[in-house]
Write a protein that holds these residues in place. Structure first.
Motif, short mmCIF file in Angstrom:
data_model
loop_
_atom_site.label_atom_id
_atom_site.label_comp_id
_atom_site.label_asym_id
_atom_site.label_seq_id
_atom_site.Cartn_x
_atom_site.Cartn_y
_atom_site.Cartn_z
N GLN A 1 0.72 -1.24 0.13
CA GLN A 1 -0.05 0.18 -0.04
C GLN A 1 0.88 1.23 0.03
O GLN A 1 1.71 1.45 0.79
CB GLN A 1 -0.79 -0.05 0.96
CG GLN A 1 -1.67 1.24 1.34
CD GLN A 1 -2.91 1.12 2.51
OE1 GLN A 1 -3.98 0.97 1.79
NE2 GLN A 1 -2.53 1.45 3.58
N THR A 2 0.53 2.22 -0.75
CA THR A 2 1.46 3.18 -1.04
C THR A 2 0.88 4.49 0.03
O THR A 2 -0.30 4.14 0.67
CB THR A 2 1.24 4.12 -2.29
OG1 THR A 2 0.09 4.50 -2.48
CG2 THR A 2 1.58 2.87 -3.44
N LEU A 3 1.76 5.40 0.14
CA LEU A 3 1.37 6.44 1.18
C LEU A 3 0.04 7.04 0.67
O LEU A 3 -0.77 7.71 1.51
CB LEU A 3 2.43 7.51 1.48
CG LEU A 3 3.55 6.93 2.13
CD1 LEU A 3 4.61 7.92 2.36
CD2 LEU A 3 3.29 6.19 3.46
N THR A 4 -0.29 7.06 -0.62
CA THR A 4 -1.37 7.73 -1.04
C THR A 4 -2.63 6.91 -1.50
O THR A 4 -3.91 7.41 -1.59
CB THR A 4 -1.31 8.21 -2.77
OG1 THR A 4 -0.46 7.17 -3.37
CG2 THR A 4 -0.29 9.44 -2.53
#
Lengths: 180, 171
Positions: free
Chosen positions: B100-103
């Motif tokens: 999961q990306t920070l976005t």
């Protein structure tokens, strides 16, 4: 990890002159289209926003920085990693507000305005307003609502270019899983 | 082909990209939503499927690990329920990895349990996404990805990962 540099085998360098000319053409065309400095500023901010929301993923994919824990860390990452990566400059960070929610980015030289002089009839034009939009868009995608504005501009006779960043709030809707 | 599927999920939870490259011998994909429609039961100190059969997971299959923590009886190794999101789910026929990306964008890869180097593959997929999807001005954010170049480069990356992975522990 060598895989990350794989795609840079053919030269990805572009001349900064072409970049300056492209940005200049953009701003002058906007001025012709809108005829009103305020509207041009707004458009530049919008365009910057659209760039920012995409640029942030590129930045996170390439730089591997983790989540920042406070606004100070964010300021450091913006100045020392992001600006360095994309514009090749490292702005200074100064003028922290007592509450730690505002700071200034001081740009000694701004690559967007190489060779540019603002004429008198465009005195309220914020030439580099694209940058404010980029900062706003990028930070919004990592759940931070901020306001970015120019408070000093070398094009207007100031000694340095200063962008004031203000933290508004953390964006709580659509948080990624596990981020409470 | 040791990598079975790649999925990209947007912030709102919608699937925006799907690539199924190979139907493994144990049938198609296995997606789990809560609640599971398998009855898991503690048996001989392991969590086994006691009832219910779904997508190739049959009675007798055991849950091996969640998020890299070995499932020890019915708790994860550090003894808590653990709810920051599944990063890795391991069963005896496949391993599901999620990044999961920070976005808020999630990249999910289903691969053979022996396939190594999936972490770097997930990072590579993130780069490919940021290049061929996001830098395409005609692609709107959060919408299904229909970019030829993204497909091509993703398949290339999968091939590279598979070749590298079969030589033992990857990067």
């Amino acid at each position: 990890m060598s895989r990350q540099t794989n795609r840079g085998t053919e030269s990805k360098k572009m001349s900064s002159e072409l970049f300056t000319l492209t940005y200049g053409a953009l701003v002058t065309q906007l001025c012709k289209d809108y005829e009103n400095d305020e509207d041009v500023n707004k458009q530049l901010d919008k365009m910057g926003y659209n760039i920012g929301v995409r640029l942030i993923e590129d930045f996170l994919a390439r730089s591997n920085v983790g989540r920042c824990h406070d606004f100070r860390e964010t300021a450091d990452v913006i100045a020392k990693v992001a600006f360095k990566m994309y514009l090749g400059i490292t702005p200074g960070i100064t003028n922290w507000s007592p509450a730690g929610d505002e700071f200034s980015l001081i740009l000694e030289n701004n690559p967007l305005v190489d060779f540019v002089e603002l004429p008198d009839n465009h005195s309220s034009l914020i030439y580099s307003n694209l940058l404010c939009g980029v900062l706003r868009g990028a930070l919004e995608m990592v759940q931070m609502a901020v306001e970015a504005k120019f408070v000093q501009d070398t094009l207007k006779g100031d000694g340095v270019t200063e962008i004031r960043m203000r933290f508004i709030r953390r964006i709580e809707d659509n948080l990624p899983a596990g981020e409470e | 082909m040791a990598i079975f599927s790649v999925y990209v999920v947007n912030k709102a939870g919608g699937l925006i990209y799907q690539l199924d490259s190979y139907a493994p011998r144990a049938e198609a994909e296995k997606t789990f939503s809560y609640p599971l429609d398998l009855l898991l039961k503690l048996h001989d100190e392991r969590v086994l499927v006691a009832f219910g059969q779904r997508d190739g997971i049959r009675v007798g299959h055991a849950v091996l690990a969640i998020n890299g923590m070995d499932v020890n009886g019915k708790y994860t190794a550090d003894g808590k329920e653990g709810s920051s999101g599944i990063e890795m789910l391991e069963t005896d026929t496949f391993k599901l990895h999620c990044f999961q990306t920070l976005t808020g964008i999630k990249f999910v890869v289903l691969a053979d349990p022996r396939q190594a180097g999936i972490d770097s593959l997930l990072r590579k997929i993130y780069e490919i996404y940021s290049d061929f999807a996001l830098k395409n001005p005609f692609y709107s954010l959060e919408m299904p990805i229909r970019c030829e170049l993204f497909d091509q480069n993703l398949k290339l990356a999968l091939e590279v990962a598979e070749k590298a992975g079969t030589f033992g522990p990857g990067s």
